[in-house]
Design a protein around this motif. Structure first.
Motif, PDB file in Angstrom:
ATOM      1  N   THR A 137       7.483  42.028  -9.453  1.00  0.00           N
ATOM      2  CA  THR A 137       7.082  41.595 -10.796  1.00  0.00           C
ATOM      3  C   THR A 137       7.074  42.819 -11.698  1.00  0.00           C
ATOM      4  O   THR A 137       6.746  43.928 -11.250  1.00  0.00           O
ATOM      5  CB  THR A 137       5.689  40.952 -10.787  1.00  0.00           C
ATOM      6  N   TRP A 138       7.437  42.625 -12.978  1.00  0.00           N
ATOM      7  CA  TRP A 138       7.462  43.751 -13.907  1.00  0.00           C
ATOM      8  C   TRP A 138       7.073  43.277 -15.297  1.00  0.00           C
ATOM      9  O   TRP A 138       7.124  42.088 -15.605  1.00  0.00           O
ATOM     10  CB  TRP A 138       8.840  44.416 -13.923  1.00  0.00           C
ATOM     11  N   ARG A 139       6.683  44.257 -16.108  1.00  0.00           N
ATOM     12  CA  ARG A 139       6.250  43.963 -17.460  1.00  0.00           C
ATOM     13  C   ARG A 139       6.734  45.076 -18.382  1.00  0.00           C
ATOM     14  O   ARG A 139       6.615  46.258 -18.061  1.00  0.00           O
ATOM     15  CB  ARG A 139       4.719  43.849 -17.519  1.00  0.00           C
ATOM     16  N   CYS A 140       7.294  44.680 -19.537  1.00  0.00           N
ATOM     17  CA  CYS A 140       7.794  45.655 -20.506  1.00  0.00           C
ATOM     18  C   CYS A 140       6.638  46.262 -21.287  1.00  0.00           C
ATOM     19  O   CYS A 140       5.573  45.661 -21.455  1.00  0.00           O
ATOM     20  CB  CYS A 140       8.778  45.009 -21.481  1.00  0.00           C
TER      21      CYS A 140
END
Length: 867
Positions: free
Chosen positions: A57-60
């Motif tokens: 999972t990733w977030r900008c």
């Protein structure tokens, strides 16, 4: 997008690992299925009965530091091995254990180089769960492959493509290597038994790179098939604008500060003496960087659409721009001048310093060593203790498969003890099902490697043997860098300690040679690059000083690279701006452990790794020569003298340098070319005693009463085996000597002709029973002491007598004693076993032969009374 992923069918790709001689591995299956549908990407890797699931999972967002916000969490539950945790709450602990931390670092080290730009990302989380483990296939290599595929399926911004990971475990070499499709090495963990040449290690690296490239190509095919069915993720335009800001700031910095940055990294802004100081270079570097950052911010103020860019974004872009310009300036300075930031040549070591026996003679430490390379300094202390005792086996968070994978290169030779209870039943149920070679155990020097033995058998040995005998703990306090903050992360300390422990494990003595447990505590006093390799050198000095008979000294060195140019002995600045940090530890001619950290996404070619190994070999020889010139105090008859009384009114005494030189002039010194022959006075003592197995019940006593009584009386610990061996451990030599004498009296083997002291325990009409050696009894017949010199006519219970053993029953072991002198032994009647004793031996008694001199008349023969 989540709904589309839920509707997707499971995509699979099968990978057949390259054939390795004497190693058979099953096909690796990678599945792109939505096990965690709300994650950005997930993958399941299967090999045999080992199943590993990874999700990403990733977030900008924008971050202030120029680093990759990657977090890897590796977990191995007890259910994967088919057991329930044995903790009080019957569940796993929240924090990962040491083995899970080492596995998380291994996966993180492989993934991190493949992230190109970190300015668009605020957080990247990779979660790995071992769902099943068949005790045959490596879950760490599978986890790395699954994590790479999950990140690729998640379409993380800046990700430069998949990578493959392969473990090569054969002929005393344990190599975990990750590489990309172009055969570039991205990470490396190596453990060796210290018997392999550099050519053999390079050959194994080449094979692992081929396997990694094949795995990475299979992942690329899987990702292309899956992503062709869904829409591509769109990155917000405001995040893409960060690259434009960084490029604008770099242009301004290069125009205004290009020559100043080059002079900084070429060592032209400081004198030769100031270049050696980290503090002096740091002050100048901070001044130059602050000026460059202000120039970059000023250039961004004139950038178009300024109303859409905040001050925080400007500062972030300026920091990234200055970091990139500084990296390019260091590259130009090295290629143009051939000098480094501290004025050294490319293959030049920093000044070396080595000390042993650091503390005073009355110190309670068992061994100490202090090693310095430049401004990096590490103090190590060695502590001796009793051998580890076996513990019950349960495949919980401390004994499950992940721990076993790391115990293969962390486990020294434990004492040989029998399996008991659940442990024995569990070991008997394990059947080898693989033809893999035996797992690497570099600390088991006295055992020959059996390539036909399965990896499962070696893991079963770890279960049976219990804890390891050699421990090395690495500490990095905040004072090592002069920071007024908390110490470094625990994960880093665990990783560096494991690397140093693995390096020395190859030369650690076997249990037969050294029946102690040893713990080395390496504390970093000052850090300016490569503190983990300095910890290896300091630990080796401490082991020499404590008397541990390691085979030879072990030293470590780091080799870096800047645009293909190798640098020997990295300092902190070169480690930060360089492309590679290759930590290599070993003896003079052999590598025992290595670890590779890479920052460039293309990886490191095999030719460069080969040159680094050769450069490290020559450096280790120079370091070990310095370590062999260390002087220590000779151990004389130890005593503590009371200091002279202080007649002055001052509450303390100041010693001048002349007084210290005078005291040192009376001290006898020697070079520590080999480990001390005897441990220091305050070190504990261990002795081994081998005896007949039949005497073991006498030593233990009813319900262990005798054994516990000896331990309580002499303040020692006794560890027995069913093979007739006992270990006596105490804090001083006097207690060991007294306990050994007591045990020897119990288990001693009596021989005919021995003169022994005994006590009368019973008096009968035909003689007396004498107790000898605490556990043996014999008969002193009345004919053997009546009329003997200095012997009373009658004996009473409790009298002490000196007796001679004149006979031993070979069946029952009973003793025949005498008080008469045997200087001129009389002719004794040979011992004839009774009919019952002969039947016990399995033979029939001989028939009685009639006397030839006298003829028996049956009519006149009298009937003998029955007794």
């Amino acid at each position: 997008r989540i709904r589309e992923r839920r509707r997707l069918s499971v995509w699979r790709v099968l990978v057949n690992p390259p054939a390795v001689p004497k190693i058979k591995q099953k096909i690796i299956e990678l599945r792109a299925e939505a096990v965690t549908p709300y994650a950005n990407g997930s993958c399941v890797a299967v090999q045999g009965g080992t199943v590993v699931h990874a999700s990403c999972t990733w977030r900008c967002g924008n971050i202030e530091e120029n680093m990759i916000p990657l977090t890897v969490d590796f977990r191995h539950k007890a259910s994967a091995s088919g057991s329930i945790p044995s903790t009080i709450l019957r569940r796993e602990t929240r924090a990962p254990n040491e083995a899970e931390t080492l596995a998380s670092r291994a996966v993180d080290r492989a993934l991190r180089p493949r992230f190109g730009s970190a300015s668009k990302l605020e957080a990247i989380a990779v979660s790995i769960l071992v769902q099943s483990y068949d005790e045959e296939h490596d879950p760490i290599a599978l986890a790395t492959n699954a994590a790479s595929a999950a990140v690729s399926l998640a379409e993380v911004p800046g990700w430069l493509g998949p990578l493959g990971c392969f473990r090569f475990d054969e002929n005393g070499l344990n190599l975990l290597l990750a590489g990309n499709i172009e055969r570039g090495c991205l990470s490396l963990e190596l453990g060796s038994n210290g018997q392999l040449t550099d050519a053999e290690i390079v050959n194994a690296m080449s094979h692992a790179l081929d396997a990694s490239a094949k795995l990475a190509l299979a992942q690329q095919e899987l990702v292309s098939q899956v992503l062709s069915c869904v829409d591509k993720t769109k990155i917000p335009e405001k995040e893409d604008a960060m690259n434009d800001l960084v490029q604008t700031a770099m242009t301004a910095v290069e125009r205004e500060h290009n020559e100043q940055l080059r002079a900084l990294f070429a060592g032209e802004l400081l004198s030769r003496t100031e270049l050696q100081s980290k503090v002096s270079r740091g002050l100048v570097q901070t001044t130059v960087f602050e000026q460059a950052i202000q120039t970059a911010i000023k250039a961004l103020d004139d950038y178009g659409n300024i109303e859409q860019v905040s001050d925080q974004v400007k500062k972030i872009a300026a920091n990234h721009a200055v970091e990139k310009c500084a990296r390019e300036a260091m590259v130009r300075a090295i290629h143009i001048t051939g000098r480094r930031v501290d004025g050294r040549k490319l293959n030049e070591l920093r000044p070396l310093s080595a000390l042993a026996d650091v503390f005073p003679e009355v110190s309670r430490t068992h061994g100490s060593g202090n090693f310095a390379r430049g401004e990096t300094r590490v103090l190590a202390t060695a502590t001796l203790d009793a051998p580890p005792r076996p513990r019950p086996i349960d495949l919980d968070t401390e004994a499950h498969a992940v721990r076993l994978q790391h115990e293969r290169w962390r486990c020294t030779t434990p004492p040989r003890r029998p399996a008991r209870g659940v442990l024995a039943r569990h070991a008997d149920d394990l059947e080898p099902t693989s033809q893999l070679t035996e797992a690497f155990k570099p600390r088991i020097d006295h055992l020959e490697s059996n390539n036909s033995q399965s990896i499962l058998e070696s893991e079963k040995k770890v279960l049976l043997d219990g804890p390891r005998r050699f421990l090395l703990h690495y500490e990095f306090p905040a004072s090592a860098t002069g920071a007024a903050t908390q110490a470094s992360s625990e994960r880093r300390a665990i990783g560096h300690g494991a690397l140093a422990e693995r390096a020395i494990s190859a030369v650690f003595p076997s249990f037969e040679q050294w029946p102690y447990s040893v713990r080395v505590n390496a504390q970093v006093l000052a850090s300016n690059g490569s503190s983990s390799m300095a910890a290896v050198c300091a630990s080796s000095l401490a082991l020499y000083d404590s008397g541990v008979p390691i085979r030879e000294h072990v030293a470590g060195i780091s080799v870096g690279a800047v645009q293909g140019q190798l640098l020997l002995d990295l300092n902190g600045t070169e480690d930060h701006f360089g492309d590679m940090d290759f930590k290599i530890a070993g003896t003079r001619r052999r590598v025992t452990a290595a670890q590779l950290d890479v920052k460039q996404s293309a990886g490191v070619p095999l030719s460069q790794l080969k040159k680094a190994l050769s450069m490290a070999t020559s450096a280790r020889v120079e370091i070990i020569d310095t370590m062999l010139n260390v002087r220590v105090r000779k151990l004389t008859k130890f005593h503590i003298q009371d200091s002279e009384p202080n007649n002055s009114e001052s509450p303390f005494i100041l010693l001048s340098p002349e007084d210290e030189e005078k005291s040192d002039s009376h001290t006898k010194w020697m070079q520590l070319q080999i480990p001390r022959v005897t441990p220091k006075p305050y070190a504990p003592r261990v002795e081994r005693l081998i005896f007949e197995v039949a005497r073991l019940p006498d030593l233990i006593g009813p319900r262990g009463v005798t054994l516990r009584e000896i331990e309580r009386k002499y303040a020692c610990s006794l560890d027995t085996t069913i093979d007739g061996e006992v270990l006596i451990f105490a804090r001083n030599a006097a207690n060991v000597k007294a306990a050994r004498a007591h045990v020897s009296e119990i288990v001693a083997d009596v021989q005919t002709g021995d003169r022994l002291s005994g006590v009368i325990v019973d008096v009968r009409e035909y003689g007396s029973l004498v107790r000898l050696l605490r556990s043996r009894e014999g008969l002193l017949h009345i004919s053997e002491y009546k009329g003997a010199p200095e012997t009373p006519e009658t004996l009473s219970i409790g009298d002490s007598v000196e007796v001679i053993v004149i006979g031993i029953d070979p069946i029952l072991g009973s003793l025949k004693l005498s008080r008469r002198s045997r200087a001129t032994p009389t002719k004794q009647r040979p011992f004839v076993p009774s009919t019952r004793q002969q039947k016990l031996q399995g033979r029939s008694p001989p028939p009685p032969s009639p006397s030839p001199s006298k003829k028996i008349d049956n009519k006149k023969a009298a009937v003998a009374p029955v007794r």
